[in-house]
Scaffold this motif. Structure first.
Motif, PDB file in Angstrom:
ATOM      1  N   THR A   1     -24.189  54.676 -83.372  1.00  0.00           N
ATOM      2  CA  THR A   1     -24.061  53.562 -82.429  1.00  0.00           C
ATOM      3  C   THR A   1     -24.467  53.945 -81.008  1.00  0.00           C
ATOM      4  OG1 THR A   1     -21.715  54.053 -82.075  1.00  0.00           O
ATOM      5  CG2 THR A   1     -22.257  52.429 -83.773  1.00  0.00           C
ATOM      6  N   SER A   2     -24.493  55.239 -80.706  1.00  0.00           N
ATOM      7  CA  SER A   2     -24.837  55.691 -79.354  1.00  0.00           C
ATOM      8  C   SER A   2     -26.263  56.210 -79.252  1.00  0.00           C
ATOM      9  CB  SER A   2     -23.890  56.810 -78.907  1.00  0.00           C
ATOM     10  OG  SER A   2     -22.576  56.363 -78.893  1.00  0.00           O
ATOM     11  N   ARG A   3     -26.999  56.180 -80.349  1.00  0.00           N
ATOM     12  CA  ARG A   3     -28.353  56.746 -80.321  1.00  0.00           C
ATOM     13  C   ARG A   3     -29.201  56.015 -79.297  1.00  0.00           C
ATOM     14  NH1 ARG A   3     -28.200  52.998 -84.090  1.00  0.00           N
ATOM     15  NH2 ARG A   3     -30.035  51.762 -84.573  1.00  0.00           N
ATOM     16  N   PRO A   4     -30.085  56.746 -78.633  1.00  0.00           N
ATOM     17  CA  PRO A   4     -30.991  56.106 -77.677  1.00  0.00           C
ATOM     18  C   PRO A   4     -31.892  55.111 -78.412  1.00  0.00           C
ATOM     19  CG  PRO A   4     -30.966  58.473 -77.364  1.00  0.00           C
ATOM     20  CD  PRO A   4     -30.215  58.194 -78.625  1.00  0.00           C
ATOM     21  N   PRO A   5     -32.295  54.039 -77.738  1.00  0.00           N
ATOM     22  CA  PRO A   5     -33.123  53.015 -78.398  1.00  0.00           C
ATOM     23  C   PRO A   5     -34.394  53.593 -79.032  1.00  0.00           C
ATOM     24  CG  PRO A   5     -32.434  52.266 -76.240  1.00  0.00           C
ATOM     25  CD  PRO A   5     -31.986  53.690 -76.368  1.00  0.00           C
ATOM     26  N   ASP A   6     -35.059  54.477 -78.329  1.00  0.00           N
ATOM     27  CA  ASP A   6     -36.244  55.131 -78.882  1.00  0.00           C
ATOM     28  C   ASP A   6     -35.932  56.613 -78.999  1.00  0.00           C
ATOM     29  OD1 ASP A   6     -38.675  55.878 -79.780  1.00  0.00           O
ATOM     30  OD2 ASP A   6     -39.801  55.225 -78.023  1.00  0.00           O
ATOM     31  N   LEU A   7     -35.321  56.976 -80.114  1.00  0.00           N
ATOM     32  CA  LEU A   7     -34.819  58.334 -80.311  1.00  0.00           C
ATOM     33  C   LEU A   7     -35.927  59.383 -80.229  1.00  0.00           C
ATOM     34  CD1 LEU A   7     -32.332  60.027 -80.907  1.00  0.00           C
ATOM     35  CD2 LEU A   7     -32.714  59.619 -83.333  1.00  0.00           C
ATOM     36  N   LEU A   8     -37.079  59.109 -80.812  1.00  0.00           N
ATOM     37  CA  LEU A   8     -38.171  60.098 -80.797  1.00  0.00           C
ATOM     38  C   LEU A   8     -38.700  60.330 -79.388  1.00  0.00           C
ATOM     39  CD1 LEU A   8     -40.138  59.223 -84.042  1.00  0.00           C
ATOM     40  CD2 LEU A   8     -38.612  61.148 -83.624  1.00  0.00           C
TER      41      LEU A   8
END
Length: 138
Positions: free
Chosen positions: A116-123
């Motif tokens: 739920t806390s992952r950045p919107p564009d993880l890569l």
């Protein structure tokens, strides 16, 4: 209201991990049982490894309560690695269930928090972490 509850939950988790970190540095028996210096050796790790795990838990606890989601993600992601090791250690050593429930429970919680806390564009975020720091030329 929801944001306050989540913030309180993150602080509760942080306090739990800080207590866990402090007990790993504690030289004698803890309220969780024998000293971690003894437990780590019984589990097949060197005694000094408890200091590494304690430091990682403490740092991740701090990351969980920083209001930016990238820090919370990073803290939860690192704790996923630590808690996976803890869960496997308890399974391999066949510890009693009352000693073995905390790690998988917290692992499940950290998986939810990381997701739920992952950045919107993880890569793109991960690539930004690996960019070399540019120094101004003279």
């Amino acid at each position: 209201m929801r944001k306050r509850l989540l913030t309180g939950f993150y602080w509760l988790l942080a306090v739990e991990f800080i207590i866990g970190a402090v007990t790993k540095y504690w030289p004698g028996p803890t309220f969780f049982g024998p000293a971690y210096s003894v437990k780590f050796v019984e589990w097949g790790y060197p005694s000094w490894f408890r200091f590494v795990i304690g430091a990682v838990e403490f740092i991740c606890a701090i990351l969980l309560v920083i209001p930016r989601r990238e820090y919370r993600f990073l803290g939860a992601a690192i704790l996923i690695v630590v808690l996976t090791g803890a869960t496997l250690t308890h399974l391999i050593n066949q510890n009693p269930w009352w000693e073995s429930t905390s790690a998988p429970t917290h692992l499940a919680i950290m998986l939810v928090i990381a997701w739920t806390s992952r950045p919107p564009d993880l890569l793109a975020w991960a690539k930004s972490l690996t960019k070399p720091i540019q120094t101004p030329s003279r």
